[in-house]
Design a protein around this motif. Structure first.
Motif, PDB file in Angstrom:
ATOM      1  N   PRO A 238      -9.637  13.912   0.412  1.00  0.00           N
ATOM      2  CA  PRO A 238     -10.641  12.947   0.864  1.00  0.00           C
ATOM      3  C   PRO A 238     -11.924  13.586   1.372  1.00  0.00           C
ATOM      4  N   TRP A 239     -11.829  14.802   1.933  1.00  0.00           N
ATOM      5  CA  TRP A 239     -13.039  15.477   2.390  1.00  0.00           C
ATOM      6  C   TRP A 239     -13.945  15.823   1.207  1.00  0.00           C
ATOM      7  N   ALA A 240     -13.343  16.279   0.124  1.00  0.00           N
ATOM      8  CA  ALA A 240     -14.124  16.561  -1.086  1.00  0.00           C
ATOM      9  C   ALA A 240     -14.731  15.277  -1.652  1.00  0.00           C
ATOM     10  N   PHE A 241     -13.992  14.176  -1.513  1.00  0.00           N
ATOM     11  CA  PHE A 241     -14.474  12.861  -1.965  1.00  0.00           C
ATOM     12  C   PHE A 241     -15.747  12.480  -1.213  1.00  0.00           C
ATOM     13  N   MET A 242     -15.738  12.611   0.107  1.00  0.00           N
ATOM     14  CA  MET A 242     -16.922  12.278   0.900  1.00  0.00           C
ATOM     15  C   MET A 242     -18.070  13.238   0.608  1.00  0.00           C
ATOM     16  N   LEU A 243     -17.752  14.513   0.457  1.00  0.00           N
ATOM     17  CA  LEU A 243     -18.790  15.499   0.153  1.00  0.00           C
ATOM     18  C   LEU A 243     -19.427  15.221  -1.205  1.00  0.00           C
ATOM     19  N   ALA A 244     -18.602  14.869  -2.193  1.00  0.00           N
ATOM     20  CA  ALA A 244     -19.135  14.570  -3.527  1.00  0.00           C
ATOM     21  C   ALA A 244     -19.993  13.317  -3.514  1.00  0.00           C
ATOM     22  N   SER A 245     -19.582  12.292  -2.764  1.00  0.00           N
ATOM     23  CA  SER A 245     -20.380  11.068  -2.651  1.00  0.00           C
ATOM     24  C   SER A 245     -21.736  11.363  -2.032  1.00  0.00           C
ATOM     25  N   THR A 246     -21.725  12.176  -0.987  1.00  0.00           N
ATOM     26  CA  THR A 246     -22.985  12.576  -0.353  1.00  0.00           C
ATOM     27  C   THR A 246     -23.834  13.401  -1.305  1.00  0.00           C
ATOM     28  N   GLY A 247     -23.182  14.292  -2.051  1.00  0.00           N
ATOM     29  CA  GLY A 247     -23.909  15.113  -3.010  1.00  0.00           C
ATOM     30  C   GLY A 247     -24.597  14.297  -4.082  1.00  0.00           C
TER      31      GLY A 247
ATOM     32  N   MET B 264       0.838  -1.202   0.000  1.00  0.00           N
ATOM     33  CA  MET B 264       0.000   0.000   0.000  1.00  0.00           C
ATOM     34  C   MET B 264       0.874   1.253   0.000  1.00  0.00           C
ATOM     35  N   PRO B 265       0.459   2.296  -0.706  1.00  0.00           N
ATOM     36  CA  PRO B 265       1.220   3.553  -0.685  1.00  0.00           C
ATOM     37  C   PRO B 265       1.328   4.100   0.733  1.00  0.00           C
ATOM     38  N   PRO B 266       2.481   4.618   1.104  1.00  0.00           N
ATOM     39  CA  PRO B 266       2.665   5.085   2.482  1.00  0.00           C
ATOM     40  C   PRO B 266       1.883   6.337   2.824  1.00  0.00           C
ATOM     41  N   ASP B 267       1.397   7.081   1.814  1.00  0.00           N
ATOM     42  CA  ASP B 267       0.707   8.336   2.115  1.00  0.00           C
ATOM     43  C   ASP B 267      -0.809   8.188   2.217  1.00  0.00           C
ATOM     44  N   ILE B 268      -1.332   6.959   2.227  1.00  0.00           N
ATOM     45  CA  ILE B 268      -2.756   6.755   2.462  1.00  0.00           C
ATOM     46  C   ILE B 268      -3.039   7.013   3.940  1.00  0.00           C
ATOM     47  N   THR B 269      -3.930   7.941   4.215  1.00  0.00           N
ATOM     48  CA  THR B 269      -4.256   8.298   5.584  1.00  0.00           C
ATOM     49  C   THR B 269      -5.552   7.618   6.031  1.00  0.00           C
ATOM     50  N   THR B 270      -5.843   7.745   7.302  1.00  0.00           N
ATOM     51  CA  THR B 270      -7.084   7.177   7.834  1.00  0.00           C
ATOM     52  C   THR B 270      -8.302   7.825   7.196  1.00  0.00           C
ATOM     53  N   ILE B 271      -8.231   9.119   6.979  1.00  0.00           N
ATOM     54  CA  ILE B 271      -9.361   9.817   6.379  1.00  0.00           C
ATOM     55  C   ILE B 271      -9.572   9.375   4.932  1.00  0.00           C
ATOM     56  N   ASP B 272      -8.508   8.999   4.236  1.00  0.00           N
ATOM     57  CA  ASP B 272      -8.656   8.448   2.886  1.00  0.00           C
ATOM     58  C   ASP B 272      -9.427   7.136   2.925  1.00  0.00           C
ATOM     59  N   ALA B 273      -9.071   6.273   3.887  1.00  0.00           N
ATOM     60  CA  ALA B 273      -9.769   4.988   4.027  1.00  0.00           C
ATOM     61  C   ALA B 273     -11.234   5.200   4.382  1.00  0.00           C
ATOM     62  N   ILE B 274     -11.502   6.162   5.262  1.00  0.00           N
ATOM     63  CA  ILE B 274     -12.885   6.454   5.642  1.00  0.00           C
ATOM     64  C   ILE B 274     -13.666   7.001   4.446  1.00  0.00           C
ATOM     65  N   ALA B 275     -13.019   7.875   3.671  1.00  0.00           N
ATOM     66  CA  ALA B 275     -13.686   8.452   2.498  1.00  0.00           C
ATOM     67  C   ALA B 275     -14.030   7.373   1.475  1.00  0.00           C
ATOM     68  N   PHE B 276     -13.093   6.442   1.259  1.00  0.00           N
ATOM     69  CA  PHE B 276     -13.356   5.358   0.308  1.00  0.00           C
ATOM     70  C   PHE B 276     -14.479   4.456   0.814  1.00  0.00           C
ATOM     71  N   ALA B 277     -14.484   4.153   2.116  1.00  0.00           N
ATOM     72  CA  ALA B 277     -15.552   3.325   2.685  1.00  0.00           C
ATOM     73  C   ALA B 277     -16.903   4.038   2.577  1.00  0.00           C
ATOM     74  N   TRP B 278     -16.910   5.356   2.794  1.00  0.00           N
ATOM     75  CA  TRP B 278     -18.143   6.121   2.666  1.00  0.00           C
ATOM     76  C   TRP B 278     -18.643   6.119   1.229  1.00  0.00           C
ATOM     77  N   PHE B 279     -17.725   6.211   0.288  1.00  0.00           N
ATOM     78  CA  PHE B 279     -18.077   6.160  -1.138  1.00  0.00           C
ATOM     79  C   PHE B 279     -18.755   4.835  -1.478  1.00  0.00           C
ATOM     80  N   LEU B 280     -18.138   3.724  -1.062  1.00  0.00           N
ATOM     81  CA  LEU B 280     -18.724   2.413  -1.345  1.00  0.00           C
ATOM     82  C   LEU B 280     -20.069   2.240  -0.649  1.00  0.00           C
ATOM     83  N   ALA B 281     -20.143   2.667   0.610  1.00  0.00           N
ATOM     84  CA  ALA B 281     -21.396   2.532   1.353  1.00  0.00           C
ATOM     85  C   ALA B 281     -22.505   3.359   0.711  1.00  0.00           C
ATOM     86  N   SER B 282     -22.169   4.552   0.221  1.00  0.00           N
ATOM     87  CA  SER B 282     -23.167   5.406  -0.429  1.00  0.00           C
ATOM     88  C   SER B 282     -23.702   4.754  -1.696  1.00  0.00           C
ATOM     89  N   TRP B 283     -22.788   4.266  -2.521  1.00  0.00           N
ATOM     90  CA  TRP B 283     -23.196   3.658  -3.794  1.00  0.00           C
ATOM     91  C   TRP B 283     -23.984   2.376  -3.563  1.00  0.00           C
TER      92      TRP B 283
END
Length: 240
Positions: free
Chosen positions: A197-206, A1-20
């Motif tokens: 990642p914040w924009a990612f979660m906001l866009a998924s919600t949008g 895994m890339p070393p710069d993946i943060t916790t908020i990135d993982a949360i944003a990706f999980a939120w994206f999948l859960a939304s879809w």
């Protein structure tokens, strides 16, 4: 895994999948009442197929089905072009990474993480392509059902059963088409991950807000709902 993946990135990706996944399951499987556009249209398709079985000339019905098949073909072809562009970008991934990283609005990431974000877009459009082609195949099956339908007069009870079968087959095709269209919406949300990642979660919600409004609270939904209720009321009176 890339070393710069943060916790908020993982949360944003999980939120994206859960939304879809959550919206798809809710819209296509859990909502049984006629509360959204797609569920009003189920009843309208039954009425359409019932009318189709009562007329000798079915050219108009064939044209309407053919129009939707053309839409499936258009989106499948367009999706292939998008995939070709995305895959072609991997041939110049260094340049693409440099351009995106130089933008003031995007978060700086490693090349590996950038490739993962691009691969997510490839996966989304691949999913959409399979949905569009499956919808096209199902519309071909609907053509066979319509072509094999008996000419009038058809006994009323048998006609209602046949109309229900053909309408259900068409609904399954439309469901697959809607799944492909949703892939486009969520691909736009996935693009926001390039920003942060914040924009990612906001866009998924949008995307969820936009789809929910269009399906259940738009002027189009109101018009279709009123028409569906009117037709349903007329059918009940005819049966009584």
């Amino acid at each position: 895994m890339p070393p710069d993946i943060t916790t908020i990135d993982a949360i944003a990706f999980a939120w994206f999948l859960a939304s879809w996944i959550g919206f798809t399951i809710t819209q296509d499987h859990l909502l049984k009442g006629r509360v959204f556009v797609n569920h009003h249209l189920k009843m309208l398709r039954r009425e359409w197929m019932d009318r189709m079985l009562q007329r000798d000339n079915r050219i108009m019905d064939s044209q309407l089905v053919g129009h939707t098949m053309n839409s499936c073909t258009f989106f499948a072809s367009t999706t292939m072009l998008v995939l070709a562009g995305l895959l072609g970008s991997f041939g110049a991934i260094e340049h693409a990474h440099e351009i995106v990283g130089s933008l003031a609005v995007t978060v700086k990431t490693s090349r590996e993480f950038f490739e993962m974000k691009m691969l997510l877009l490839v996966a989304i459009f691949t999913f959409g392509f399979f949905k569009f082609t499956w919808a096209l195949r199902q519309y071909n099956y609907c053509c066979a059902l319509i072509g094999s339908a008996p000419l009038p007069p058809v006994p009323e009870k048998e006609r209602h059963v046949m109309a229900g079968h053909i309408a259900e087959a068409m609904t399954l095709a439309v469901t697959a088409l809607n799944g492909g269209l949703r892939a486009y919406y969520f691909a736009l949300a996935a693009l926001a991950w390039l920003i942060n990642p914040w924009a990612f979660m906001l866009a998924s919600t949008g995307v969820i807000v936009v789809l929910t409004r269009r399906q259940g609270f738009s002027p189009t939904e109101k018009v279709i709902r009123l028409q569906a209720e009117l037709l349903e009321h007329g059918s009940k009176q005819a049966r009584d």
